[in-house]
Design a protein around this motif. Structure first.
Motif, PDB file in Angstrom:
ATOM      1  N   TYR A  90       0.745  -1.467   0.083  1.00  0.00           N
ATOM      2  CA  TYR A  90       0.473  -0.278   0.123  1.00  0.00           C
ATOM      3  C   TYR A  90       0.897   1.270   0.147  1.00  0.00           C
ATOM      4  O   TYR A  90       2.227   0.923   0.371  1.00  0.00           O
ATOM      5  CB  TYR A  90      -0.936  -0.434   0.967  1.00  0.00           C
ATOM      6  CG  TYR A  90      -1.779  -1.518   1.543  1.00  0.00           C
ATOM      7  CD1 TYR A  90      -3.069  -1.005   1.036  1.00  0.00           C
ATOM      8  CD2 TYR A  90      -0.661  -2.485   2.227  1.00  0.00           C
ATOM      9  CE1 TYR A  90      -4.042  -2.530   0.637  1.00  0.00           C
ATOM     10  CE2 TYR A  90      -2.191  -3.498   1.863  1.00  0.00           C
ATOM     11  CZ  TYR A  90      -3.482  -3.306   1.943  1.00  0.00           C
ATOM     12  OH  TYR A  90      -4.360  -4.574   1.716  1.00  0.00           O
ATOM     13  N   ASN A  91       0.508   2.681  -0.307  1.00  0.00           N
ATOM     14  CA  ASN A  91       1.159   3.647  -0.445  1.00  0.00           C
ATOM     15  C   ASN A  91       0.708   4.029   0.949  1.00  0.00           C
ATOM     16  O   ASN A  91      -0.368   3.665   2.125  1.00  0.00           O
ATOM     17  CB  ASN A  91       0.344   4.629  -1.420  1.00  0.00           C
ATOM     18  CG  ASN A  91      -0.960   5.212  -1.498  1.00  0.00           C
ATOM     19  OD1 ASN A  91      -1.837   5.512  -0.258  1.00  0.00           O
ATOM     20  ND2 ASN A  91      -2.152   5.256  -2.839  1.00  0.00           N
ATOM     21  N   ASN A  92       2.056   4.743   1.738  1.00  0.00           N
ATOM     22  CA  ASN A  92       1.821   5.011   3.124  1.00  0.00           C
ATOM     23  C   ASN A  92       0.742   6.349   3.246  1.00  0.00           C
ATOM     24  O   ASN A  92       0.274   6.256   4.262  1.00  0.00           O
ATOM     25  CB  ASN A  92       2.867   6.342   3.066  1.00  0.00           C
ATOM     26  CG  ASN A  92       4.499   5.519   2.837  1.00  0.00           C
ATOM     27  OD1 ASN A  92       4.376   4.324   3.365  1.00  0.00           O
ATOM     28  ND2 ASN A  92       5.327   6.434   3.328  1.00  0.00           N
TER      29      ASN A  92
ATOM     30  N   SER B 110      -8.699 -11.145  -7.287  1.00  0.00           N
ATOM     31  CA  SER B 110      -7.856  -9.508  -7.642  1.00  0.00           C
ATOM     32  C   SER B 110      -6.869 -10.301  -7.998  1.00  0.00           C
ATOM     33  O   SER B 110      -5.214 -10.595  -7.519  1.00  0.00           O
ATOM     34  CB  SER B 110      -7.681  -8.115  -6.654  1.00  0.00           C
ATOM     35  OG  SER B 110      -9.085  -8.322  -6.096  1.00  0.00           O
ATOM     36  N   ILE B 111      -6.237  -9.272  -9.416  1.00  0.00           N
ATOM     37  CA  ILE B 111      -4.675  -9.821 -10.090  1.00  0.00           C
ATOM     38  C   ILE B 111      -3.721  -8.490  -9.274  1.00  0.00           C
ATOM     39  O   ILE B 111      -3.831  -7.136  -9.905  1.00  0.00           O
ATOM     40  CB  ILE B 111      -5.020  -9.690 -11.430  1.00  0.00           C
ATOM     41  CG1 ILE B 111      -6.260 -10.429 -12.107  1.00  0.00           C
ATOM     42  CG2 ILE B 111      -3.770 -10.050 -12.030  1.00  0.00           C
ATOM     43  CD1 ILE B 111      -6.212 -10.386 -13.716  1.00  0.00           C
ATOM     44  N   GLU B 112      -3.399  -8.718  -8.202  1.00  0.00           N
ATOM     45  CA  GLU B 112      -2.525  -7.860  -7.575  1.00  0.00           C
ATOM     46  C   GLU B 112      -1.037  -8.745  -6.602  1.00  0.00           C
ATOM     47  O   GLU B 112      -1.531  -9.563  -6.582  1.00  0.00           O
ATOM     48  CB  GLU B 112      -3.210  -6.931  -6.532  1.00  0.00           C
ATOM     49  CG  GLU B 112      -3.321  -7.477  -5.362  1.00  0.00           C
ATOM     50  CD  GLU B 112      -4.560  -6.918  -4.692  1.00  0.00           C
ATOM     51  OE1 GLU B 112      -3.903  -6.357  -3.467  1.00  0.00           O
ATOM     52  OE2 GLU B 112      -6.001  -6.580  -4.843  1.00  0.00           O
ATOM     53  N   GLN B 113      -0.131  -7.642  -6.662  1.00  0.00           N
ATOM     54  CA  GLN B 113       1.015  -8.077  -5.690  1.00  0.00           C
ATOM     55  C   GLN B 113       1.434  -9.010  -4.644  1.00  0.00           C
ATOM     56  O   GLN B 113       1.707 -10.156  -5.221  1.00  0.00           O
ATOM     57  CB  GLN B 113       2.434  -7.309  -5.733  1.00  0.00           C
ATOM     58  CG  GLN B 113       3.328  -7.416  -5.819  1.00  0.00           C
ATOM     59  CD  GLN B 113       4.746  -6.329  -5.551  1.00  0.00           C
ATOM     60  OE1 GLN B 113       3.926  -5.386  -5.030  1.00  0.00           O
ATOM     61  NE2 GLN B 113       5.398  -6.887  -5.665  1.00  0.00           N
ATOM     62  N   ARG B 114       0.489  -8.577  -3.626  1.00  0.00           N
ATOM     63  CA  ARG B 114      -0.211  -9.853  -2.833  1.00  0.00           C
ATOM     64  C   ARG B 114      -0.178 -10.754  -2.987  1.00  0.00           C
ATOM     65  O   ARG B 114      -0.195 -11.920  -2.935  1.00  0.00           O
ATOM     66  CB  ARG B 114      -1.208  -8.888  -2.103  1.00  0.00           C
ATOM     67  CG  ARG B 114      -1.316  -9.648  -0.717  1.00  0.00           C
ATOM     68  CD  ARG B 114      -2.340  -8.542   0.444  1.00  0.00           C
ATOM     69  NE  ARG B 114      -3.069  -8.544  -0.088  1.00  0.00           N
ATOM     70  CZ  ARG B 114      -4.210  -8.957  -0.136  1.00  0.00           C
ATOM     71  NH1 ARG B 114      -4.347 -10.514   0.269  1.00  0.00           N
ATOM     72  NH2 ARG B 114      -5.353  -8.578  -0.870  1.00  0.00           N
ATOM     73  N   LYS B 115      -1.425 -11.062  -3.870  1.00  0.00           N
ATOM     74  CA  LYS B 115      -2.157 -12.240  -5.108  1.00  0.00           C
ATOM     75  C   LYS B 115      -0.929 -13.728  -5.067  1.00  0.00           C
ATOM     76  O   LYS B 115      -1.379 -14.627  -5.471  1.00  0.00           O
ATOM     77  CB  LYS B 115      -2.928 -11.583  -5.609  1.00  0.00           C
ATOM     78  CG  LYS B 115      -4.398 -11.180  -5.721  1.00  0.00           C
ATOM     79  CD  LYS B 115      -5.516 -12.025  -3.610  1.00  0.00           C
ATOM     80  CE  LYS B 115      -6.568 -10.847  -3.268  1.00  0.00           C
ATOM     81  NZ  LYS B 115      -7.402 -12.190  -2.702  1.00  0.00           N
ATOM     82  N   ASN B 116      -0.256 -12.570  -5.775  1.00  0.00           N
ATOM     83  CA  ASN B 116       0.980 -13.693  -6.218  1.00  0.00           C
ATOM     84  C   ASN B 116       0.426 -14.528  -6.921  1.00  0.00           C
ATOM     85  O   ASN B 116       1.619 -15.540  -7.674  1.00  0.00           O
ATOM     86  CB  ASN B 116       1.628 -13.937  -4.898  1.00  0.00           C
ATOM     87  CG  ASN B 116       3.165 -14.373  -5.065  1.00  0.00           C
ATOM     88  OD1 ASN B 116       4.107 -14.100  -5.360  1.00  0.00           O
ATOM     89  ND2 ASN B 116       2.916 -16.102  -4.480  1.00  0.00           N
TER      90      ASN B 116
END
Length: 383
Positions: free
Chosen positions: A135-137, A218-224
């Motif tokens: 996430y952003n800060n 969701s296709i996101e970095q955390r989902k790997n």
């Protein structure tokens, strides 16, 4: 204490995600709202900043005891809708006679307690605190502030898993006795196998490969999901990977890897897939892969198992809690282990059917959990 009205307990629900989010928190809210509406004695008011998506809103149709509420006056202006969610709902809910307000996505409006409205909050995960690198800060600070406000405001706190309860207690400094666990219900469309004609139509519509493993979310970095893509190098050439989720920058990264590594014919990425097509997509797959690094629960695992798929997921959060001991789990950076695990659950693999049978027996604890009834009992207990 406010009296229980003859026409039913008036429950306010935060409906932003219901009308806007196709998966995740949106699915949770829509399933729960529909199930709550089927319980006698509850009058539901769904507070949404706008009408959102007609398709999503239509999944929770208005009826005798369920109505949508939108911003009024000053708050109805487009630039004030976010302010309405945090500062305006409390006054409107008081005028509407709401007795309990339920924050479905980990946050609560300001001012409910001062207006005598009881509160429940469902917290799905604290990934923004466990893994702030995703996430952003600014978002981390906002989410953390909302989380801590919800803990102060809530009469009852609900976690969707043991894993999330542990995180709430540890990161929020909350006594375990303050946190109830109510597992989310799986949408009813995943209870019945789709008809052969429906599956053929879905296969034709998306040009699906003959043999594939499936990933939904969701296709996101955390989902790997890149881990599953890399595992294809070690799997039979006729096994493809179908990825279902909205388009994101991470999706572009994944497809760039696919292109650079000659996997173009083995990876299919689908965006904008309607909910009604998902059961057929599950049912035609060899297996389901869910390589996420961290989750609050992992409902797609339950969906896959209910539709007869073996599951390979990753260690490190709550996925073992969702999938049970007969699903397979690997490290989130070990593509070789991912490939080996997938090879053990493909069609024809020894013990595949027994693994599915045992997993389906395990997830029965999440079927007909009566999440809505648990919440209805919780509401009555609060009053």
């Amino acid at each position: 204490m406010q009296p229980i009205m003859d026409e039913g307990i008036k429950i306010g629900l935060d409906a932003k995600r219901i009308v806007r989010n196709g998966t995740g928190l949106g699915s949770y809210g829509r399933t729960l709202a529909n199930d709550l509406a089927a319980i006698d004695g509850l009058d539901l008011l769904l507070y949404a900043p706008d009408k959102g998506s007609q398709g999503l809103r239509g999944q929770v149709p208005e009826r005798k005891n369920l109505h949508y509420c939108y911003p009024k006056g000053f708050y109805s202006m487009s630039f004030c809708k976010s302010l309405w969610r945090t500062r305006g709902i409390a006054a409107q809910a008081q005028k509407d006679g709401v007795q309990i307000f339920h924050g479905l996505s980990g946050e609560l409006p300001v001012g409910l307690r001062k207006r005598g409205i009881k509160t429940v909050v469902t917290i799905h995960d604290l990934i923004f605190m466990r893994h702030p690198e995703y996430y952003n800060n600014i978002d981390v600070k906002i989410y953390t502030r909302k989380f801590r406000h919800a803990l102060r405001e809530a009469d009852r706190i609900v976690a969707i898993s043991e894993c999330t309860k542990r995180d709430i207690c540890e990161l929020g400094g909350v006594e375990a006795s303050r946190v109830d666990i109510i597992y989310q219900s799986c949408a009813k469309r995943f209870s019945d196998f789709p008809e052969s004609r429906s599956m053929w139509q879905v296969r034709e519509r998306y040009g699906l490969p003959d043999r594939y493993i499936l990933n939904v979310g969701s296709i996101e970095q955390r989902k790997n999901v890149l881990l599953a893509v890399k595992a294809l190098h070690r799997l039979p050439d006729d096994v493809a990977l179908v990825i279902v989720g909205r388009h994101t920058p991470y999706a572009d990264e994944v497809m760039q890897y696919v292109k650079e590594n000659g996997l173009g014919g083995r990876v299919v990425m689908l965006h904008g897939v309607p909910d009604d097509d998902l059961p057929a997509l599950y049912r035609m797959a060899d297996a389901f892969v869910y390589p996420s690094r961290y989750e609050g629960f992992g409902i797609p695992i339950i969906e896959a198992i209910r539709l007869g798929l073996p599951v390979v997921a990753c260690t490190g959060s709550c996925l073992e809690e969702a999938g049970g001991p007969d699903s397979l789990y690997v490290g989130p950076d070990d593509d070789e282990a991912m490939a080996h695990a997938v090879s053990q659950v493909l069609f024809g693999a020894k013990g595949r059917e027994r693994r599915i049978e045992l997993s389906q027996a395990y997830v029965e604890r999440f079927e007909n959990t009566g999440a809505a009834q648990h919440f209805a009992d919780l509401y009555r207990d609060i009053l």
